[in-house]
Design a protein around this motif. Structure first.
Motif, PDB file in Angstrom:
ATOM      1  N   PRO A 207      24.379  25.660 -90.547  1.00  0.00           N
ATOM      2  CA  PRO A 207      23.916  25.860 -91.931  1.00  0.00           C
ATOM      3  C   PRO A 207      25.070  26.152 -92.878  1.00  0.00           C
ATOM      4  O   PRO A 207      26.113  26.668 -92.485  1.00  0.00           O
TER       5      PRO A 207
ATOM      6  N   ALA B 218      20.825  24.800 -86.991  1.00  0.00           N
ATOM      7  CA  ALA B 218      19.584  24.447 -87.672  1.00  0.00           C
ATOM      8  C   ALA B 218      19.315  22.952 -87.522  1.00  0.00           C
ATOM      9  O   ALA B 218      20.176  22.193 -87.066  1.00  0.00           O
TER      10      ALA B 218
ATOM     11  N   GLY C 222      19.001  27.578 -81.891  1.00  0.00           N
ATOM     12  CA  GLY C 222      18.617  28.437 -82.996  1.00  0.00           C
ATOM     13  C   GLY C 222      19.239  29.817 -82.875  1.00  0.00           C
ATOM     14  O   GLY C 222      19.764  30.368 -83.852  1.00  0.00           O
TER      15      GLY C 222
END
Length: 263
Positions: free
Chosen positions: A263, A187, A182
């Motif tokens: 992401p 993600a 993270g």
């Protein structure tokens, strides 16, 4: 690529040891025919070449810190006529990979030894295109791995000592790994348990040679006087014999398939 015990092994033995793990990783990676992928800690390139055959219209790059392993990987790829795969001697923690280039990053036990895992995974993540995937196999904690426990007990070291060397189990805690990935920008981190045996050789003498090539084994034996070392070796021989079956010397192991995406 450094072996779980901290060694850089002969490619054929390492691949034989982890053959079943490689099969699990291959299924988890789901390499597509046009994928561009990066293999971290590729060693002699077995996982890279297997995935490159699936990505027949894509491209593959395998990296490892070992020059000898990379030379071997290149030779094997040439012998197999694979034109869509390349290998580089590189430290994935800091290597300047092309940004947003790869669809997929894979690794079979090649990511547990980073000095700064957040920085290393951030560097790797920058090489992934948006929505690109990370699929890596890492060991679960040492207490869940029969091979680790049995060898240490035979050598008179029932729990890992602070040896100051590579920690094969550094990514065994899912909560810690979620925090690392993270912080590195990943993600959707997920874990799938893997229970497959490790294979140490067709018979006890071969398995003993193999286990004695582990850096961790050498370190434990170096702490002992000659008499104690001889007794430890005999216990190790007996432990290996107890795990010999018709398929060779095998020990239980537990690993994680860790998946995440950029992401």
């Amino acid at each position: 690529m450094t072996h779980p015990g901290g060694r850089k092994p002969p490619p054929s033995g390492y691949d034989a040891e982890l053959r079943r793990h490689g099969e699990v990783l291959r299924r988890a990676c789901r390499v597509g025919p046009r994928d561009r992928f990066l293999d971290i800690g590729c060693g002699a390139g077995t996982t890279t070449r297997e995935a490159a055959r699936a990505a027949r219209e894509g491209e593959a790059l395998g990296v490892d810190v070992s020059a000898h392993a990379i030379e071997r990987a290149r030779a094997l790829a040439r012998a197999e006529g694979l034109g869509n795969v390349a290998f580089e001697q590189a430290d994935a923690q800091v290597h300047p990979f092309p940004e947003e280039h790869f669809d997929l990053v894979i690794s079979r036990f090649g990511t547990m030894f980073f000095a700064d895992p957040v920085a290393a995974f951030a560097n790797i993540g920058r090489a992934l295109r948006p929505a690109g995937r990370l699929v890596m196999m890492v060991w679960q904690p040492h207490e869940r791995n029969e091979w680790e426990l049995a060898i240490r007990r035979a050598l008179g070291e029932p729990s890992p000592a602070d040896e100051g060397g590579p920690d094969a189990f550094s990514l065994g805690d899912p909560e810690a790994v979620r925090e690392i990935l993270g912080a590195a920008g990943f993600a959707d981190v997920a874990f799938t348990g893997v229970e497959e045996p490790v294979y140490y050789g067709p018979d006890v003498p071969a398995a003993l040679d193999w286990v004695c090539s582990f850096t961790s084994t050498a370190r434990l034996l170096e702490r002992l006087d000659p008499g104690a070392a001889a007794r430890a070796m005999e216990r190790l021989r007996e432990t290996l014999a107890a795990h010999l079956d018709d398929d060779g010397v095998r020990f239980g192991s537990r690993a994680w398939i860790v998946t995440a995406r950029r992401p």
